[in-house]
Design an enzyme around this catalytic site. Structure first.
Site, PDB file in Angstrom:
ATOM      1  CB  THR A 212      37.202  52.425  37.858  1.00 34.29           C
ATOM      2  OG1 THR A 212      37.205  51.228  36.983  1.00 34.29           O
ATOM      3  CG2 THR A 212      37.691  52.072  39.182  1.00 34.29           C
TER       4      THR A 212
ATOM      5  CB  THR B 124      41.590  52.831  33.589  1.00 34.89           C
ATOM      6  OG1 THR B 124      41.135  51.581  34.075  1.00 34.89           O
ATOM      7  CG2 THR B 124      41.880  54.003  34.680  1.00 34.89           C
ATOM      8  CG  ASP B 125      38.935  48.269  31.701  1.00 33.46           C
ATOM      9  OD1 ASP B 125      39.816  47.869  31.785  1.00 33.46           O
ATOM     10  OD2 ASP B 125      37.939  48.157  32.484  1.00 33.46           O
TER      11      ASP B 125
ATOM     12  CB  SER C 138      35.565  53.281  29.853  1.00 32.88           C
ATOM     13  OG  SER C 138      36.523  52.415  30.155  1.00 32.88           O
TER      14      SER C 138
END
Lengths: 166, 166, 166, 166
Positions: free
Chosen positions: A11, A85-86, A54
């Site tokens: 992101t 972040t995932d 990700s």
């Protein structure tokens, strides 16, 4: 102080394409970000290891990040990784398992909102990661939103849109 | 984590007066700055102790800062002080001399360019100070431009427009 | 000077959803934009008529915009419409055909990059549309990128990412 | 469309000196401003005629502005002048008196808050001036805050921090 920064997309690095209106990982935004900071005593080396959301990272991508980190460790006082972040937690746990006998910190960070947006948290997180790189003991960490979380046991708090410890 | 932030004016807090074109310490900009950050696990208390250019600070002003810091120490995990850069070192040395047996960190920060400017270093420095507040051992510090400098012996590098250690 | 601003979504109003990473028309950003401008002599009324990507606009949506414009004309010195760029021309041509005997200007604008992005053209275009509203003669116009284009015959230049006249 | 932009300093062009904390007219900020705008069909020529606070402008400075404007008129579709707000009216009245038989517009603009500040009105005013340059009939104007005011009779409203007509 020498820091190696590995970029992987996610992101934080998504940018807008005016031709089709898409928001994707087209290129790294690391240098644009660093240009806005004052880092008079920091020697930065960087490497674009992966460039994708990700959620789409494969096992191979994560092995590539591991190998790039191992290489960087030899010549850096800290390694910082820009990551989506995932699945940041999956990569962090892998690095924690595989990187034994660390003598410098490895710090993962990212953003809930891409750097290109006005209200992004990207700059805050990168500033924090670069400062933590100077202060924490060897180990693998997620640094974001004024928190320094050491692996293992870090998780994404999807409700509060941040990271916490189990 | 509870942080007390003491504001004292200085370059970081200077704001522009459209009526006379002056750039002065009219009011604190702390809350405006904090509103742009994500601090999900930080309890902030703040107090405006002084409001002036740090070149105009008197001995009394510095004593007032010392006393406010002593009060804040009792109920905080860290104390952060927004301060003008011109005499930040004098206040830091005073705090270092007077605050014996510290069990939490006291962190001074400021900016070379006021927060209200596009290219300010204020946000970077405040973000760094708030992260250092979590990580450093008890003591008095100047935190700015990706550097954490412990008193005594901090000085302003007027040539490079930053702080260093003697 | 009384301006009525009709919002319809489009790129200019797309906002980022941190939960799923999507960039969509969730709400109007008009008031946020206007709050950054100095408009001491402008009385603004606004109405959210549609809220979608302009590629998804139906004939009904365009009729709704036409009707809202007709209503607004009665009590405004100008009508401004925030619109997606992909079908701005279709709506503009419809308004030009249907709004006969105009005695105030109707101005469409939008952006190639959403307002929420740092490098957006949204503010420039809105500022230009609001100034054109004071200066142009009655008619239907697209205003963007320092150009004032009168319908009929306006088209999107997909190559240069702007609007021109045939 | 060819516009000549004459810069003269003033509040809009004041920049911050980190060495002494002063806010002064050190250099023009015109190109930095223009770089943030999309002007696909505008050919800009510029010239730094004066560089000072407009309160310090002498009669000679104003004559220099008049002469630079006369020169620019010969090869421009419009002339725009960046000017300090304190004496913008004096320069505007002089230009109005001296420039007879104008066949293109001459537009003065400036800002209540320097371009370098976050909340500046500089970009709004420059965007408006560049659009007015395309739309107004020959004459001398002050353009600012969504208003287009034709000389003679323009005055600064020091109370409301904008310009109006007598």
């Amino acid at each position: 102080m020498r820091v190696t920064i590995l970029t992987t997309g996610g992101t934080i690095e998504k940018t807008y394409n005016e031709r089709d209106g898409s928001l994707r990982n087209y290129h790294t935004i690391l240098l644009k970000m660093l240009a806005t900071l004052r880092l008079p005593d920091l020697e930065v080396t960087y490497d674009q290891v992966v460039l994708k959301d990700s959620l789409e990272m494969t096992k191979d991508d994560r092995v590539r990040i591991l190998q790039a980190t191992q290489q960087a460790l030899a010549c850096s006082d800290a390694v910082m990784i820009l990551h989506g972040t995932d699945t940041l937690v999956q990569t962090g746990e892998l690095l924690h398992r595989e990187l034994r006998d660390l003598f410098v910190p490895v710090i993962l960070t990212g953003a809930m909102r891409p750097y290109e947006f006005r209200d992004t948290d990207a700059l805050q997180n990168v500033i924090e990661a670069l400062l933590a790189a100077r202060l924490v003991s060897p180990g693998v960490y997620a640094v974001m939103h004024n928190r320094v979380l050491r692996f293992p046991g870090v998780r994404k708090d999807a409700e509060r849109l941040t990271f916490t410890k189990l």
